[in-house]
Design a protein around this motif. Structure first.
Motif, PDB file in Angstrom:
ATOM      1  N   ARG A 104      -4.172   3.479  10.374  1.00  0.00           N
ATOM      2  CA  ARG A 104      -3.723   4.561   9.479  1.00  0.00           C
ATOM      3  C   ARG A 104      -3.041   3.957   8.270  1.00  0.00           C
ATOM      4  O   ARG A 104      -2.697   2.771   8.263  1.00  0.00           O
ATOM      5  N   ASP A 105      -2.816   4.807   7.264  1.00  0.00           N
ATOM      6  CA  ASP A 105      -2.025   4.372   6.113  1.00  0.00           C
ATOM      7  C   ASP A 105      -0.595   4.102   6.562  1.00  0.00           C
ATOM      8  O   ASP A 105      -0.055   4.844   7.401  1.00  0.00           O
ATOM      9  N   SER A 106       0.002   3.081   5.994  1.00  0.00           N
ATOM     10  CA  SER A 106       1.407   2.850   6.330  1.00  0.00           C
ATOM     11  C   SER A 106       2.283   3.883   5.629  1.00  0.00           C
ATOM     12  O   SER A 106       1.885   4.477   4.610  1.00  0.00           O
ATOM     13  N   VAL A 107       3.470   4.095   6.191  1.00  0.00           N
ATOM     14  CA  VAL A 107       4.456   4.994   5.576  1.00  0.00           C
ATOM     15  C   VAL A 107       5.762   4.204   5.419  1.00  0.00           C
ATOM     16  O   VAL A 107       5.913   3.110   5.988  1.00  0.00           O
ATOM     17  N   LEU A 149       5.561 -10.383  -2.336  1.00  0.00           N
ATOM     18  CA  LEU A 149       4.303  -9.746  -2.729  1.00  0.00           C
ATOM     19  C   LEU A 149       4.067  -8.469  -1.916  1.00  0.00           C
ATOM     20  O   LEU A 149       3.734  -7.409  -2.479  1.00  0.00           O
ATOM     21  N   VAL A 150       4.255  -8.553  -0.625  1.00  0.00           N
ATOM     22  CA  VAL A 150       4.032  -7.381   0.229  1.00  0.00           C
ATOM     23  C   VAL A 150       4.957  -6.241  -0.192  1.00  0.00           C
ATOM     24  O   VAL A 150       4.527  -5.097  -0.352  1.00  0.00           O
ATOM     25  N   ARG A 151       6.230  -6.565  -0.427  1.00  0.00           N
ATOM     26  CA  ARG A 151       7.193  -5.508  -0.824  1.00  0.00           C
ATOM     27  C   ARG A 151       6.772  -4.866  -2.135  1.00  0.00           C
ATOM     28  O   ARG A 151       6.802  -3.649  -2.269  1.00  0.00           O
ATOM     29  N   ASP A 171       3.834   0.445  -4.641  1.00  0.00           N
ATOM     30  CA  ASP A 171       2.922   0.996  -5.644  1.00  0.00           C
ATOM     31  C   ASP A 171       1.682   1.602  -4.989  1.00  0.00           C
ATOM     32  O   ASP A 171       0.610   0.999  -4.962  1.00  0.00           O
ATOM     33  N   ALA A 172       1.851   2.799  -4.459  1.00  0.00           N
ATOM     34  CA  ALA A 172       0.762   3.450  -3.724  1.00  0.00           C
ATOM     35  C   ALA A 172      -0.443   3.728  -4.612  1.00  0.00           C
ATOM     36  O   ALA A 172      -1.551   3.892  -4.126  1.00  0.00           O
ATOM     37  N   ALA A 187      -2.902  -4.744   6.576  1.00  0.00           N
ATOM     38  CA  ALA A 187      -3.648  -5.309   5.441  1.00  0.00           C
ATOM     39  C   ALA A 187      -3.408  -4.465   4.209  1.00  0.00           C
ATOM     40  O   ALA A 187      -3.164  -3.256   4.308  1.00  0.00           O
ATOM     41  N   ILE A 188      -3.490  -5.123   3.061  1.00  0.00           N
ATOM     42  CA  ILE A 188      -3.384  -4.423   1.781  1.00  0.00           C
ATOM     43  C   ILE A 188      -4.666  -4.668   0.988  1.00  0.00           C
ATOM     44  O   ILE A 188      -5.176  -5.797   0.953  1.00  0.00           O
ATOM     45  N   PHE A 189      -5.149  -3.613   0.378  1.00  0.00           N
ATOM     46  CA  PHE A 189      -6.297  -3.693  -0.524  1.00  0.00           C
ATOM     47  C   PHE A 189      -5.796  -3.209  -1.887  1.00  0.00           C
ATOM     48  O   PHE A 189      -5.413  -2.039  -2.024  1.00  0.00           O
ATOM     49  N   THR A 190      -5.781  -4.099  -2.872  1.00  0.00           N
ATOM     50  CA  THR A 190      -5.284  -3.746  -4.203  1.00  0.00           C
ATOM     51  C   THR A 190      -6.460  -3.359  -5.104  1.00  0.00           C
ATOM     52  O   THR A 190      -7.456  -4.091  -5.186  1.00  0.00           O
ATOM     53  N   ILE A 191      -6.314  -2.228  -5.773  1.00  0.00           N
ATOM     54  CA  ILE A 191      -7.372  -1.784  -6.685  1.00  0.00           C
ATOM     55  C   ILE A 191      -7.306  -2.626  -7.973  1.00  0.00           C
ATOM     56  O   ILE A 191      -6.234  -2.789  -8.567  1.00  0.00           O
TER      57      ILE A 191
END
Ligand SMILES: CC(C)(COP(=O)(O)OP(=O)(O)OC[C@H]1O[C@@H](n2cnc3c(N)ncnc32)[C@H](O)[C@@H]1OP(=O)(O)O)[C@@H](O)C(=O)NCCC(=O)NCCS
Length: 174
Positions: free
Chosen positions: A7-10, A33-35, A40-41, A59-63
């Motif tokens: 799921r999306d993190s909150v 970097l993670v913070r 920035d959702a 995991a993070i996926f940056t647009i």
């Protein structure tokens, strides 16, 4: 393994996500970097994998974009799975879920800097037309990979344009 949910993190996950990175990357400080990305959702899709309601992976996926083209791209990373939960398919499942999300959002290219032995299993191949934001060390070139999503096999070329959170040379060097 208990059932994995992705799921999306909150906001209330952030402390557990930080602990996860401290455990998974004991010699590397990815927390700044993670913070920054978690704040920035608009540009970062942040997915957690939970088992028994506990966060086992993230995991993070940056647009991103590709300079000089209208291509909508994304950058995968960081990715971490808690040491006690590794090699159970959690990292792969989170990445696949993220790729589906990106495809539904019309992202056509996903890049990653990482071990080809791992990301190759997830469909990533070495990328030579789309360049990373900073020049990589010569022996890292095989680590810069990408995969096209949907029916977007048209090659594009140019530098990956990343948001400021990723514009630190240290993130792209040993
Ligand atoms: C790399 C990582 C995200 C993989 O997540 P995972 O949930 O353990 O991986 P999966 O269960 O989906 O896949 C496991 C397979 O990938 C391979 N694999 C796992 N970690 C790997 C690595 N660092 N390099 C290459 N292959 C790896 C294993 O061989 C395994 O296959 P096998 O069990 O058939 O031998 C996780 O091990 C991790 O967080 N490691 C520490 C941090 C790290 O190195 N992150 C790299 C991404 S930036």
């Amino acid at each position: 393994m208990d059932r994995l949910e992705i799921r999306d993190s909150v906001q209330s996950d952030h402390a557990a996500i930080e602990s996860l990175y401290r455990e998974a990357f004991p010699g590397e400080d990815l927390l700044p970097l993670v913070r920054e990305l978690l704040q920035d959702a608009a540009i970062a899709i942040s997915l957690v994998g939970t088992t028994d309601s506990r966060i086992a992976g993230h995991a993070i996926f940056t647009i991103c974009g590709v300079a000089g083209s209208g291509v909508k791209a994304a950058l995968l990373g960081p990715l971490a799975v808690a040491p006690t939960c590794q090699r159970q398919g959690i990292g792969s499942a989170i990445v696949r879920a993220g790729l589906r999300r990106l495809e539904n959002a019309d992202v056509s290219l996903v890049c990653v800097l990482g071990d080809p032995a791992y990301y190759g299993r997830l469909g990533f191949v070495p990328e030579s037309l789309v360049e990373p934001p900073f020049r990589l060390p010569a022996d890292w070139h095989g680590a810069w990979q990408s995969q096209h999503l949907g029916d977007s096999s048209t090659p594009c070329a140019g530098k990956l344009s990343v948001p400021p959170q990723w514009l630190h040379p240290a993130l792209w060097a040993p």
